[in-house]
Write a protein that holds these residues in place. Structure first.
Motif, mmCIF file in Angstrom:
data_model
loop_
_atom_site.group_PDB
_atom_site.id
_atom_site.type_symbol
_atom_site.label_atom_id
_atom_site.label_comp_id
_atom_site.label_asym_id
_atom_site.label_seq_id
_atom_site.Cartn_x
_atom_site.Cartn_y
_atom_site.Cartn_z
ATOM 1 N N ARG A 154 -1.602 9.012 -13.787
ATOM 2 C CA ARG A 154 -2.706 8.178 -13.338
ATOM 3 C C ARG A 154 -2.161 6.990 -12.541
ATOM 4 O O ARG A 154 -1.157 6.377 -12.948
ATOM 5 C CB ARG A 154 -3.495 7.675 -14.542
ATOM 6 N N PRO A 155 -2.829 6.652 -11.439
ATOM 7 C CA PRO A 155 -2.361 5.514 -10.640
ATOM 8 C C PRO A 155 -2.149 4.255 -11.486
ATOM 9 O O PRO A 155 -1.156 3.544 -11.304
ATOM 10 C CB PRO A 155 -3.484 5.327 -9.622
ATOM 11 N N GLY A 156 -3.064 3.996 -12.422
ATOM 12 C CA GLY A 156 -2.895 2.806 -13.263
ATOM 13 C C GLY A 156 -1.593 2.860 -14.051
ATOM 14 O O GLY A 156 -0.912 1.840 -14.226
ATOM 15 N N ASP A 201 -2.657 -1.533 -9.089
ATOM 16 C CA ASP A 201 -3.691 -2.490 -9.475
ATOM 17 C C ASP A 201 -5.033 -2.128 -8.865
ATOM 18 O O ASP A 201 -6.071 -2.538 -9.369
ATOM 19 C CB ASP A 201 -3.302 -3.896 -9.014
ATOM 20 N N LEU A 202 -4.982 -1.429 -7.764
ATOM 21 C CA LEU A 202 -6.219 -1.012 -7.116
ATOM 22 C C LEU A 202 -5.953 0.215 -6.249
ATOM 23 O O LEU A 202 -4.809 0.485 -5.883
ATOM 24 C CB LEU A 202 -6.882 -2.153 -6.338
ATOM 25 N N MET A 203 -7.007 0.963 -5.987
ATOM 26 C CA MET A 203 -6.851 2.233 -5.261
ATOM 27 C C MET A 203 -8.191 2.662 -4.680
ATOM 28 O O MET A 203 -9.238 2.128 -5.046
ATOM 29 C CB MET A 203 -6.394 3.342 -6.214
ATOM 30 N N GLU A 256 6.564 -8.933 -10.295
ATOM 31 C CA GLU A 256 7.419 -10.116 -10.508
ATOM 32 C C GLU A 256 7.128 -11.204 -9.483
ATOM 33 O O GLU A 256 7.281 -12.387 -9.750
ATOM 34 C CB GLU A 256 8.905 -9.720 -10.411
ATOM 35 N N ARG A 257 6.710 -10.755 -8.271
ATOM 36 C CA ARG A 257 6.402 -11.716 -7.212
ATOM 37 C C ARG A 257 4.926 -12.089 -7.178
ATOM 38 O O ARG A 257 4.477 -12.739 -6.244
ATOM 39 C CB ARG A 257 6.768 -11.112 -5.845
ATOM 40 N N GLY A 258 4.164 -11.583 -8.117
ATOM 41 C CA GLY A 258 2.724 -11.895 -8.128
ATOM 42 C C GLY A 258 1.923 -11.099 -7.114
ATOM 43 O O GLY A 258 0.761 -11.409 -6.861
ATOM 44 N N ALA A 259 2.536 -10.065 -6.513
ATOM 45 C CA ALA A 259 1.825 -9.253 -5.518
ATOM 46 C C ALA A 259 1.167 -8.056 -6.202
ATOM 47 O O ALA A 259 1.452 -7.754 -7.364
ATOM 48 C CB ALA A 259 2.794 -8.785 -4.437
ATOM 49 N N LEU A 260 0.293 -7.368 -5.474
ATOM 50 C CA LEU A 260 -0.470 -6.248 -6.037
ATOM 51 C C LEU A 260 -0.007 -4.923 -5.444
ATOM 52 O O LEU A 260 0.434 -4.860 -4.293
ATOM 53 C CB LEU A 260 -1.960 -6.424 -5.739
ATOM 54 N N LEU A 261 -0.133 -3.875 -6.252
ATOM 55 C CA LEU A 261 0.202 -2.528 -5.786
ATOM 56 C C LEU A 261 -1.094 -1.757 -5.527
ATOM 57 O O LEU A 261 -1.937 -1.620 -6.416
ATOM 58 C CB LEU A 261 1.042 -1.787 -6.840
ATOM 59 N N TYR A 262 -1.228 -1.269 -4.296
ATOM 60 C CA TYR A 262 -2.404 -0.486 -3.904
ATOM 61 C C TYR A 262 -2.011 0.975 -3.772
ATOM 62 O O TYR A 262 -1.007 1.289 -3.127
ATOM 63 C CB TYR A 262 -2.931 -0.981 -2.547
ATOM 64 N N LEU A 263 -2.800 1.859 -4.353
ATOM 65 C CA LEU A 263 -2.519 3.282 -4.198
ATOM 66 C C LEU A 263 -3.577 3.927 -3.311
ATOM 67 O O LEU A 263 -4.760 3.926 -3.643
ATOM 68 C CB LEU A 263 -2.483 3.989 -5.553
ATOM 69 N N ASP A 264 -3.119 4.452 -2.187
ATOM 70 C CA ASP A 264 -3.989 5.236 -1.305
ATOM 71 C C ASP A 264 -4.189 6.584 -1.994
ATOM 72 O O ASP A 264 -3.247 7.365 -2.137
ATOM 73 C CB ASP A 264 -3.296 5.382 0.053
ATOM 74 N N GLY A 265 -5.415 6.843 -2.446
ATOM 75 C CA GLY A 265 -5.670 8.009 -3.293
ATOM 76 C C GLY A 265 -5.986 9.292 -2.542
ATOM 77 O O GLY A 265 -6.497 10.245 -3.154
ATOM 78 N N MET A 268 0.860 -1.189 0.000
ATOM 79 C CA MET A 268 0.000 0.000 0.000
ATOM 80 C C MET A 268 0.890 1.231 0.000
ATOM 81 O O MET A 268 1.690 1.414 0.923
ATOM 82 C CB MET A 268 -0.877 0.038 1.260
ATOM 83 N N ILE A 269 0.749 2.058 -1.007
ATOM 84 C CA ILE A 269 1.568 3.278 -1.020
ATOM 85 C C ILE A 269 0.666 4.491 -1.243
ATOM 86 O O ILE A 269 -0.336 4.416 -1.952
ATOM 87 C CB ILE A 269 2.673 3.215 -2.107
ATOM 88 N N THR A 270 1.016 5.583 -0.588
ATOM 89 C CA THR A 270 0.363 6.861 -0.833
ATOM 90 C C THR A 270 1.350 7.660 -1.674
ATOM 91 O O THR A 270 2.480 7.879 -1.231
ATOM 92 C CB THR A 270 0.077 7.590 0.501
#
Ligand SMILES: *Cc1c(COP(=O)(O)O)cnc(C)c1O
Length: 494
Positions: A258-260, A265-267, A238-247, A215-217
């Protein structure tokens, strides 16, 4: 603690037999109370409601409403919260009968206007995010985080993967680790480096096959854009993990990035911040979430969808959905204001919003940093974090003293003591809706306060009804019954 006499409670102003409304005597034949409500269900004594005249009540609430600060009355540089002007046009439209008088249980074919607005808003938010699908349901940013993490959990479950960790920078908002924990993950802290950005070495050492989400802001709570975002996204994927953006900080980057495109992957969005919804005092807000296509099946149901004939419907037929996270359509009033805001700005206008937000913050930064040092970064995005550590050491003036003294100048305090990685933090976010005059007056006030007598500052504010309540006690042991509160300063502060 009281500087002025506290206003009396309604219960204290009550006088037996005083009343507000005079009804003509009823011409409907009376019935015995026992016929209507059996004695077993009735209280023995009437409730202790205050008895007051209409004018007493009007004055009471009008005075209470004026003893608070608000965007409409005061400059409000509360960092992270994006306290921008709430255009009155949006308020008018949101309270129009066409929206306000609708009932959520109405048949879908009578709610087509509302559904059209919500459908378009889903599309706008997907476009601004650079992502594919949107749910408007979550009722706040924090609930958007939780819903997103539940989406991520459902995705990994579906793939038969067991991932237990969510990585979160130490500069993150407290809701991030709280959401991770609530969603059943272990929250793992990633250190910030000396520049206030993600420490890449620490990140690499903690990223493993158990990692579900990072989770990153971005820009982060220190007001800095982390340019490593592309690298972070690559390492995660690469590790199959997801990136979340705190919007929460989207106000800095609308139309610019744009976050995408950053690899998110989600926000979540905070429309009550970025899109000018009024907030404060605990709500209401909204927390729409946007996701990449492969996560769309897991979004909360229903989504607003369009039939081939152009009509709109609530799509419940989503077998992989995590289910509902909020009743009905979400906080429609807040969402509608966001829709009005986006429509009235247009794409170019939204870009300008962010450009001006960043310009205003940098101008303010330049006006105050010689006295209020900003330890991380030379420039900022839409907010910056100054530190009162030097002032605290040299003169005993702490961030809290400065925040409290600002109230005497009719300025709302900045966010203080957050983010935790800056000691004696003063987190200042002017927003784009403030004029140059306001920014200069605020800077002059900050500089003046730095020269004031520390002993006096410890006593500030001097002009508010309550000076320094015990905030921890107020939060931990709230006194909600007026009888128990008595008239002790502590009780009322609670
Ligand atoms: C405000 C904020 C949140 C939480 O959003 P709410 O709408 O208040 O629940 C999360 N992260 C950051 C960085 C925020 O500023």
């Amino acid at each position: 603690m009281y500087k002025l006499d506290p206003p009396p409670l309604l219960f204290e102003s009550s006088r037996r037999g005083r009343f507000t409304a005079c009804f003509p005597s009823s011409d409907v034949p009376g019935r015995a109370l026992d016929d209507l409500i059996p004695a077993a269900y009735r209280a023995e004594t009437p409730p202790p409601l205050p008895e007051l005249s209409e004018l007493d009540v009007v004055r009471h609430y009008t005075n209470l409403s004026a003893s608070n600060m608000s965007i409409d009355t005061n400059f409000y540089p509360l960092g992270s919260c994006t306290m921008k002007y709430n255009p009155k046009r949006n308020e008018r439209l949101a309270s129009s009968p066409g929206l306000g008088a609708q009932h959520p249980y109405q048949a879908e074919n009578t709610l087509q206007g509302l559904l059209a607005v919500l459908f378009e808003l889903q599309q706008f938010l997907a476009e601004i995010a650079g992502l594919h699908a949107v749910s408007l349901q979550p009722a706040a940013g924090a609930q958007g985080e939780l819903a997103s993490l539940l989406v991520a959990a459902a995705y990994f479950r579906d793939r038969g993967e067991k991932r237990t960790k969510v990585l979160i920078p130490d500069s993150a908002h407290g809701t991030n680790p709280a959401s991770a924990h609530l969603a059943g993950f272990e929250a793992v802290t990633i250190r910030s480096n000396a520049a206030g950005l993600v420490d890449l070495e620490d990140f690499r050492s903690k990223l493993d096959d158990q990692t579900a989400v990072f989770m990153i802001t971005n820009p982060n709570t220190v007001g800095l854009f982390d340019p490593q975002i592309g690298t972070l996204a690559r390492l995660l994927h690469e590790r199959g993990a997801l990136l979340y953006l705190d919007g929460a900080n989207m106000n800095a980057i609308l139309g610019a990035v744009r976050p995408g495109d950053m690899g998110a992957d989600l926000m979540h969005y905070n429309p009550h911040k970025t899109f000018s919804g009024p907030h404060g005092g605990g709500g209401p807000g909204a927390g729409p979430i946007a996701v990449r296509d492969f996560l769309a099946p897991y979004l909360p149901a229903p989504l607003v969808a369009r039939n081939e004939d152009g009509s709109f419907f609530l799509d419940h037929a989503r077998p992989k959905s995590i289910g509902r996270v909020r009743s009905f359509f979400g906080n429609t009033g807040v969402l509608f204001r966001a829709y009005c805001y986006i429509r009235s700005q247009g794409p170019d206008g939204l870009k300008q919003v962010s450009e001006h937000a960043v310009l205003n913050a940098n101008y303010l930064l330049a006006l105050v940093r010689h006295v209020y040092p900003v330890p991380l970064g030379t420039r900022c995005m839409h907010e910056f974090v100054a530190s009162a550590r030097g002032m605290a050491r040299e003169k005993g003036i702490r961030a809290m003293d400065i925040a409290k003294r600002l109230l005497d100048h009719n300025i709302h305090a900045p966010t203080v003591y957050f983010p935790l990685i800056v000691p004696e933090a003063l987190m200042i976010e002017p927003t784009e809706t403030e004029s140059r005059d306001t920014l200069e007056a605020f800077a002059a006030t900050l500089l003046k306060i730095a020269q004031e007598d520390p002993a006096q500052l410890h006593e500030a504010p001097h002009s508010t009804p309550i000076s320094r309540p015990d905030e921890v006690k107020a939060a931990r042991t709230p006194v909600l019954r007026w009888k128990d509160a008595g008239r002790s300063a502590e009780g009322v502060a609670s």
